[in-house]
Scaffold this motif. Structure first.
Motif, short mmCIF file in Angstrom:
data_model
loop_
_atom_site.label_atom_id
_atom_site.label_comp_id
_atom_site.label_asym_id
_atom_site.label_seq_id
_atom_site.Cartn_x
_atom_site.Cartn_y
_atom_site.Cartn_z
N UNK A 1 0.83 -1.21 0.00
CA UNK A 1 0.00 0.00 0.00
C UNK A 1 0.87 1.25 0.00
N UNK A 2 1.88 1.28 0.83
CA UNK A 2 2.72 2.47 0.96
C UNK A 2 3.57 2.71 -0.29
N UNK A 3 4.23 1.67 -0.79
CA UNK A 3 5.20 1.86 -1.85
C UNK A 3 4.65 1.64 -3.25
N UNK A 4 3.67 0.78 -3.42
CA UNK A 4 3.18 0.47 -4.77
C UNK A 4 1.89 1.20 -5.12
N UNK A 5 0.96 1.24 -4.20
CA UNK A 5 -0.36 1.77 -4.54
C UNK A 5 -0.44 3.28 -4.34
N UNK A 6 -0.04 3.78 -3.17
CA UNK A 6 -0.22 5.21 -2.91
C UNK A 6 1.07 6.01 -2.95
N UNK A 7 2.18 5.44 -2.57
CA UNK A 7 3.39 6.23 -2.43
C UNK A 7 4.37 6.10 -3.57
N UNK A 8 4.20 5.11 -4.41
CA UNK A 8 5.14 4.93 -5.51
C UNK A 8 4.85 5.88 -6.65
N UNK A 9 5.73 5.87 -7.61
CA UNK A 9 5.56 6.72 -8.79
C UNK A 9 4.66 5.98 -9.77
N UNK A 10 3.41 5.86 -9.41
CA UNK A 10 2.46 5.13 -10.23
C UNK A 10 1.95 5.94 -11.41
N UNK A 11 1.08 5.35 -12.17
CA UNK A 11 0.56 6.00 -13.37
C UNK A 11 -0.19 7.28 -13.04
N UNK A 12 -0.94 7.28 -11.95
CA UNK A 12 -1.70 8.47 -11.58
C UNK A 12 -0.77 9.65 -11.31
N UNK A 13 0.29 9.38 -10.57
CA UNK A 13 1.24 10.45 -10.26
C UNK A 13 1.92 10.97 -11.51
N UNK A 14 2.27 10.09 -12.44
CA UNK A 14 2.90 10.54 -13.69
C UNK A 14 1.94 11.38 -14.52
#
Length: 101
Positions: free
Chosen positions: A72-85
């Protein structure tokens, strides 16, 4: 102060808040992992001293919880996911388009 400076200040405040929230979430996971290691090392030592291998059960159960917390912390909400890009791309487009009207 013109509108561009006000909107930049609001964006900076929002980014600062988001950065602090994510840093806090990551720090929370690091604390969780440290406690997991400390407690489970103690449990393994007690398990070995007793001659039984019962420590594997809390190790696995809590390990699943730690893995979910990390996901949850690193992959879903805190990582540089598609939404953040996508948000970053839109922010750059809006910054380049000083006056869209």
């Amino acid at each position: 102060m013109n509108a561009l400076h006000v909107s930049t200040a609001l964006v900076d405040t929002g980014l600062e808040r988001l950065a602090r929230k994510r840093a806090g979430a990551k720090l929370g996971w690091y604390i969780h992992a440290s406690v997991y290691l400390g407690v489970n090392l103690l449990l393994v030592a007690l398990s070995l001293a007793s001659g039984r291998h019962w420590a594997v059960f809390p190790l696995l159960g809590w390990g699943i919880g730690l893995a979910v917390h990390g996901a949850v912390v690193f992959l879903i909400t805190g990582g540089a996911g598609i939404h953040e890009r996508l948000v970053e791309q839109e922010r750059e487009r809006l910054t380049l388009q000083r006056d869209p009207w």
